[in-house]
Design an enzyme around this catalytic site. Structure first.
Site, mmCIF file in Angstrom:
data_model
loop_
_atom_site.group_PDB
_atom_site.id
_atom_site.type_symbol
_atom_site.label_atom_id
_atom_site.label_comp_id
_atom_site.label_asym_id
_atom_site.label_seq_id
_atom_site.Cartn_x
_atom_site.Cartn_y
_atom_site.Cartn_z
ATOM 1 N N ARG A 132 5.538 17.703 -4.187
ATOM 2 C CA ARG A 132 4.214 17.874 -4.801
ATOM 3 C C ARG A 132 3.973 19.363 -4.998
ATOM 4 N NH1 ARG A 132 1.045 13.206 -2.439
ATOM 5 N NH2 ARG A 132 -0.738 14.509 -1.989
ATOM 6 N N THR A 163 -2.543 1.172 -4.592
ATOM 7 C CA THR A 163 -3.061 2.256 -3.758
ATOM 8 C C THR A 163 -4.385 2.781 -4.289
ATOM 9 O OG1 THR A 163 -2.585 4.490 -2.933
ATOM 10 C CG2 THR A 163 -1.646 3.910 -5.063
ATOM 11 N N GLY A 164 -5.179 3.320 -3.396
ATOM 12 C CA GLY A 164 -6.433 3.968 -3.800
ATOM 13 C C GLY A 164 -6.221 5.419 -4.176
ATOM 14 N N ARG A 182 -5.852 4.093 -7.712
ATOM 15 C CA ARG A 182 -7.308 4.167 -7.730
ATOM 16 C C ARG A 182 -7.918 2.759 -7.783
ATOM 17 N NH1 ARG A 182 -9.095 7.636 -5.532
ATOM 18 N NH2 ARG A 182 -10.665 8.703 -6.746
ATOM 19 N N PHE A 220 -12.904 22.505 -5.647
ATOM 20 C CA PHE A 220 -12.067 21.555 -6.405
ATOM 21 C C PHE A 220 -12.890 20.334 -6.816
ATOM 22 C CE2 PHE A 220 -9.947 17.479 -6.033
ATOM 23 C CZ PHE A 220 -8.937 17.610 -6.959
ATOM 24 N N ASP A 222 0.864 -1.178 0.000
ATOM 25 C CA ASP A 222 0.000 0.000 0.000
ATOM 26 C C ASP A 222 0.902 1.229 0.000
ATOM 27 O OD1 ASP A 222 -2.328 1.585 0.344
ATOM 28 O OD2 ASP A 222 -1.942 1.678 2.491
ATOM 29 N N ASN A 233 -8.577 -1.265 4.244
ATOM 30 C CA ASN A 233 -8.688 -1.517 2.799
ATOM 31 C C ASN A 233 -7.569 -2.439 2.295
ATOM 32 O OD1 ASN A 233 -6.764 0.452 3.261
ATOM 33 N ND2 ASN A 233 -7.156 1.547 1.381
ATOM 34 N N ASP A 261 -1.529 -1.011 5.937
ATOM 35 C CA ASP A 261 -1.789 -0.518 7.287
ATOM 36 C C ASP A 261 -3.250 -0.202 7.554
ATOM 37 O OD1 ASP A 261 -1.833 1.610 5.515
ATOM 38 O OD2 ASP A 261 -1.368 3.051 7.096
#
Length: 1254
Positions: free
Chosen positions: A654, A734-735, A868, A598, A454, A897, A894
């Site tokens: 970022r 990962t989501g 996603r 947003f 994850d 999910n 962790d």
């Protein structure tokens, strides 16, 4: 032909995968897809369809009914289901969680049943029964009973300890408390006593005990803030909001007790993001959705009290439905070991049969004619041979090692404790030690091929920090003094001048602080003013300290507002249409005219504010790709900012661009009319708003850019680099959004600037081409396999695959079909049925081939990032690699999910961090930080694998060396199933005389130290290739044991042939021979384990020589006259050892036997190490040199390359819209609750005013 094939596997053309959205819910429409309607008359089809269409659509899906405060409602027969025969129970689960296997009554029978399912244990039980039959047994019953009881006892104790731990954990969860309506009042109740339909009261910072419909809360409009870390690993707050009607009427305790609403909703399922239902109350129905549901595992935050009615409890809750099946995990070595035991069974039966035939022949030729052998039994030779077959099964039983399984369990238990005790895997910040939660998988840690990780909270800390910025073309954030000169030693900025500074913010550029304080640069002031005003953050003030607490829809947004706060521009409070900011100590309030929120398509947000002089200004922040398209043509600092963005991107930060524009009053008024009209649109409101936003967000003036660090956990890049050198491939599942996931890929050095990245569309095209080639090949040659072995990519370039959940569904043909697609005509004839079956079969074969091709393609890449993706997709990806690559997999995560993925992989690792304990509870191993994974695999995993392999090879060797002596002896005793050794020697050989040294090797041995194991990760590859234990090694052990047994038997036999002792007595009796052979065997097997030991300690030396001493001590005791007097039938070798072992001739015989057994082994080992050394041998030889030059591991720097645009859009607002609607509506603002008539009066007045204005 192609069109016919395609028709069964292609999907809607209009639904192109969207990288930004999470794909379909996990089990959406699965019931529709799976259920096949019965084949009935065509005329009946029409009737069925009309009936279906006439029914309410809701009733079809919503079959779960919940009545508040009415326990008798659930006792109706329609809510009960048959469990067994006539026994029925409610379909509504209780709220108690049960993970334990036994209770005090069932422990003994169930545990014994489980243990006797093991082939070896059951075999020894049968053997024990056979040994009680005197006609066939030449061995005493205790030779089998003692080891069997020992094995069953040790395993039972271990199982009991494990189950007690599970009981404790269950009790801890089940005995948590919350308040539930009982008898008209809220009373404290344990979680396990909560039932569906109960009305519960939840308090701040407590967990939600079951899936609950929110009825009301202490917040305005019954808002409730929840943290979903246990569910999805995200620590940012999400809000839920009750229905307006329940918010109005259900505030008092008496109203809660009288509430009798009926909820009709979907059956329990694992869709975390979806909920469909209806509340029927007061003759009115109200629609329910996921925004009104509090899921079990969520934590109530910033909300003093909230009330709800339980809809799903216990095993029916979404978090439990998402946890996947608990799979019984076994290691590769376990499976191999079982097959080897079966092989030994077969060998044992064949040998016994051969020896039985030999006895039959001997009886016919010699036995019948020898009068002195007559035993008063007139059995025929074949019958005697049959009895001897069972006799040999008993005599040779030690070929099947009963103590093998218990020894393996002891070794695994010890290795698990070493993991638990490893201080180098202890995380002091959270006081978290590594924990082996299972004791059966340790050696598999040394065989991992693929790691599935994850991202949020596993690779990253999920903590965003403001690192650098670019303002008006000038970069800030490097270590500089007040004059702007670079400093060699970083010195932290002192924010004590700012009373609002949070004390945790670290910044090292003193020059920026001086510029802010001087006030000479208006662009710098605008920059931080924009950060303080352009957001949807909520603010809360602590009652005791007065400290400001920010609650943001995403961690990034919180980091930017916190940075502005520390630099002197502090967001203090907001109302529905104003915002208050402290600018360098001066408080000012601004009118907020509009918030342009947003979303994932816009990738930006704006606010329009009226400043003190009446000026209207739009402030905007967003991804550089969308901001640069909307800039005014004459932006002077455009290139300088772009260069700064490239530099920030190369540092894997970022980035966001900040800009503004002034708006005239007339322009704003014209635009505002369109904005209001779009806000109240009844259809396509979001699209209408986005279109209106687009009109005003243009001709922007660039202010600069921010650079935020999504802090990786310590040591992540180094860990990934080491694991890659060990030939372990790492996939990130990962989501999170694609840009964020890609950026983390660069941060943790999974991706470098030299990596060629392949995206979903590229993958789809490659797979399409491969499938067409395979079809063509299959068409040209019907017998040819569809499998193609040529690689997808040519050349040896560094490649990575980045794919989203939507593309994954598209490629793997997992995309759900729409309901209308299911309205199929029923087949009228058998021919049509056959065609449909064939069509389905071809579609399944096509899907399987496509999935196999995808796995092949992905495995050619050095790294894979799936973003996603849903929890079910994570598990599916792991399952595909297990299925098609037959590789050992490890999943690490962790959050809740990740539970499904953790359970699906061969080994699951949970990180016990800030994301809750759901993943840890389902894992096999847990620790505090990702970096400990390298030590778990490269040190503990590798050592465990090497130790287990060495233990098994030696164990089989010593048992064959011990048992096969009986076969050679058979040739001299008429194949009569007579044992070579004394009964007590046979009983104690595996238990006392040869068990401790090999156990200690299995626990303590190490070929190289832990530091060298980490320094040379290539050592790990041996385990991946199964080099140290396989069928070849097994047969070599068998051969080695057979040769040893020949030497052990025939050297003493030759020495005894014509001998005379010193005292004139011939020591060539059977009992003296048995002692000589047994003593030689004990010396050989104990010295052999000495040769196999790589890491000598005092304990090892003591165990080897102690075992030999123990043998002689017990033998002299058992051969004494005293014990024979006490138990004459049990101890018949009276005086044998003292008489035989005083003869020097026999000691010389033993020395010769030991020398002949061991000297060839020593010679072969020397040759192997000298001529064909392993990597570990070379390292061991040079270990002193390596220890001397021990140096710190240095992180390699990735090459810098400018202008990589794909790495900058890694901003991360929330995955969904922010709190803008909430702020604009005023529902979130705390105010005194209006009386009910005032609320009703104002709404009636508004209703009357509406037609007049129109």
């Amino acid at each position: 032909m192609i069109s016919e094939r395609d028709s069964e596997t292609t999907f809607d053309e209009d639904s192109q995968p969207n990288d930004e959205v999470m794909p379909y819910s996990d089990d959406e429409t699965e019931d529709e897809l799976d259920s096949q309607q019965p084949a009935v008359e065509p005329g009946q089809n029409r009737i069925n369809r009309e009936v279906e269409e006439s029914r309410e659509p809701l009733k079809k899906d919503c079959s779960w009914q919940v009545k508040a405060n009415d326990p008798h409602f659930y006792e109706q027969p329609r809510f009960r289901r048959t469990v067994f025969l006539c026994f029925k129970k409610s379909k509504y689960a209780g709220n108690a969680i049960k993970t334990y296997k036994y209770n005090p009554i069932t422990f003994l029978p169930l545990n014994l049943l489980e243990q006797f399912k093991r082939a070896a244990n059951f075999y020894f039980l049968v053997l024990l029964i056979l040994q009680s039959i005197p006609q066939i047994s030449t061995l005493s019953w205790y030779t089998t009973l003692v080891p069997l009881i020992l094995v069953l006892g040790i395993t039972a104790v271990k199982d009991l300890v494990d189950d007690i731990a599970r009981h404790r954990m269950d009790n801890e969860v089940n005995n948590r408390t919350c308040e539930v309506i009982r008898g008209g009042r809220f009373k404290t109740t344990k979680w396990k006593d909560i039932k569906v339909g109960d009305v519960v009261r939840l308090k701040k910072n407590t967990f939600v005990p079951a899936d609950t419909l929110l009825l009301s809360s202490s917040e305005p409009n019954s808002l409730c803030y929840v943290e979903t870390a246990e569910l999805d690993g995200e620590t940012n707050l999400k809000f839920k909001m009750a229905l307006e009607v329940t918010h109005r009427y259900l505030q008092e305790e008496s109203a809660m007790a009288d509430f009798n609403g009926l909820i009709e909703c979907e059956e329990p399922n694992n869709r975390l993001d979806k909920f469909t239902g209806t509340l029927f109350w007061r003759n009115t129905s109200y629609p329910l959705d996921a925004d009104k549901i509090l899921l079990r595992g969520c934590k109530i935050r910033n909300t003093d009290l909230c009330h709800g009615v339980v809809i799903f409890a216990g095993a029916d809750t979404k978090i439990m439905k998402n946890s996947g099946k608990t799979r019984f995990k076994r290691t590769k070595i376990d499976s191999l070991m079982n097959y080897m035991v079966y092989t030994i069974f077969v060998v044992l039966i064949l040998l016994s049969a051969g020896l039985a035939i030999g006895h039959t022949y001997w009886e016919q030729q010699i036995g019948n004619s020898s009068w002195y052998l007559y035993d008063a039994q007139d059995f025929s030779p074949p019958y005697r041979g049959f009895l001897n077959f069972w006799g040999y099964i008993i005599v040779l039983n030690t070929m099947v090692p009963i103590s093998l399984y218990v020894s393996v369990e002891v070794i695994r238990l010890g290795q698990s404790y070493f993991i638990n005790w490893d201080l180098q895997m202890y995380y002091p910040e959270k006081d978290t030690a590594a924990k082996a939660r299972t004791t059966t998988l340790n050696e598999q840690l040394g065989q991992i091929h693929y790691i599935f990780s994850d991202k949020t909270g596993t690779l990253t800390q999920n903590i965003m920090t403001f690192k650098k910025c670019c303002i008006n073309g000038q970069r800030y954030g490097d270590c500089r003094d007040g004059a702007g000169q670079l400093q060699s030693h970083p010195e932290q900025v002192d924010f004590s001048w700012n009373t609002y500074a949070d004390g945790k913010f670290l910044f090292y550029d003193h020059y920026l602080i001086e510029q802010i304080k001087s006030g000479k640069e208006p662009e710098i002031q605008k920059f931080f003013f924009l950060l303080a005003i352009c957001h949807t953050v909520m603010v809360d003030t602590s009652d005791d300290t007065g400290q400001l607490n920010y609650q943001a829809a995403s961690p990034d947004e919180g980091a930017l507002v916190t940075a502005a706060r520390n630099f002197g521009y502090v967001f203090l409070s907001r109302t529905q249409n104003t915002i208050t900011i402290s600018e360098m100590g001066v408080e000012r309030t601004y009118d907020v005219l509009a918030i342009l929120d947003f979303n994932s398509d816009r990738k930006r947000m704006s606010v329009i504010v009226r400043e003190a002089g009446g000026t209207i200004r739009l402030y905007c922040k967003g991804a550089d790709t969308v901001i640069y398209e909307r800039l005014h043509p004459r932006n002077l600092k455009r290139e300088a900012t772009e260069e700064a963005l490239d530099i920030f991107a190369s540092e894997t930060l970022r980035t966001l661009c900040l800009c503004y524009r002034d708006i005239s009053q007339d322009e704003f008024e014209a635009w505002n009319k369109k904005f209001v009209a779009a806000s109240v649109a009844t259809t396509n409101r979001d699209e209408a708003l986005d279109k209106v936003y687009e009109e005003i967000e243009k001709n922007l003036i660039l202010l600069g850019a921010t650079a935020i660090e999504d802090k990786l956990q310590d040591g992540v890049p180094e860990t990934i680099a080491r694991l890659s050198k060990a030939d372990i491939k790492i996939w990130v599942l990962t989501g999170d959004k694609k840009e964020t996931a890609e950026n983390i890929g660069f941060s943790c050095e999974l991706l470098t600037d030299e990596t060629t990245i392949c995206y979903g569309e590229d993958t789809s095209a490659l797979l399409q081409t491969r499938m067409e080639n395979q079809r063509n090949r299959a068409g040209s040659s019907p017998h040819s396999s569809l499998r193609m072995n040529e690689p997808f990519f040519q050349g040896s370039r560094d490649r990575a695959l980045i794919i989203t959940g939507s593309w994954l569904n598209e490629i793997l043909l997992e995309k759900k079909k729409k309901r209308k697609k299911l309205k199929l005509k029923f087949p009228r004839t058998a021919e049509e049925k056959k065609k449909q079956t064939e069509k389905r079969r071809r579609a399944e074969a096509y899907k399987e081939q496509q999935q196999q091709n995808f796995v092949d393609l992905a495995c050619e890449c050095r790294a894979v990032i799936c973003c996603r993706v849903t929890p079910k997709q994570k598990a599916m990806v792991v399952e595909l690699v297990k299925k098609y690559k037959k590789a050992i997999t490890l999943a690490i995560g962790d959050g809740a999910n990740d539970v499904n993925m953790i359970k699906t992989a061969h080994i699951g690792v949970g990180i016990s961090g800030q994301e809750g304990m759901q993943a840890v509870m389902s894992s096999d191993y847990s620790f505090g930080q990702f970096r400990y994974l390298q030590r778990l695999l490269l040190v503990h995993g590798r050592w465990s694998y090497i130790r287990m392999c060495k233990f098994l090879r030696y164990f089989f060797y010593k048992n064959f060396a011990f048992t096969l002596v009986h076969i050679w002896y058979s040739f001299f005793n008429g194949f009569s199933a007579q044992t070579t050794y004394e009964d007590w020697f046979i009983t104690l050989y595996n238990v006392l005389y040869s068990s401790l040294p090999v156990l200690l090797v299995g626990l303590l041995d190490q070929d190289v130290s832990d530091k060298l194991s980490l320094r040379f990760p290539r050592l790990y590859v041996l385990g991946q290739k199964d080099s140290l234990f396989n069928y070849k090694k097994f047969f070599l052990s068998l051969l080695h044991g057979a040769v040893t047994s020949l030497i052990i038997f025939f050297i003493p036999y030759g020495a005894y042939l014509k001998t005379m002792g010193q005292d004139g007595e011939a020591p060539s009796d059977y009992q003296s021979f048995a002692v000589t052979a047994a003593s030689s065997l004990i010396f050989v097997v104990n010295f052999q384990i000495g040769l196999d030991t790589s890491y000598w300690t005092f304990v090892n030396a003591f165990s080897v020589f102690g075992s030999i001493a123990l043998y002689f001590g017990i033998t002299f005791d058992f051969h004494s006259a005293g014990i024979h007097v006490l138990f004459p039938s049990g101890f018949q070798f009276t005086g044998t050892a003292p008489n035989a072992l005083r003869q020097p001739y026999l000691w010389l015989t033993m020395i010769l036997s030991v020398a002949v057994c061991l000297l060839p082994v020593v010679a072969l080992r020397f040759l192997a190490v000298t001529v064909w050394p392993l990597e570990s041998d070379r390292i061991q030889r040079n270990r002193k040199k390596y220890v001397a030059e021990e140096q710190q591991w240095k992180r390699r720097q990735s090459a810098f390359r400018r202008g990589v645009s794909g790495r900058r859009s890694a901003y991360a607002f929330s995955h969904q819209r922010g709190y803008a609607d909430l702020i604009a509506s005023g529902r979130s603002i705390r105010k005194k609750r209006a009386p009910l008539d005032a609320v009703l009066g104002s709404s009636a007045a508004e209703a009357r005013a509406a037609p007049e204005t129109s």
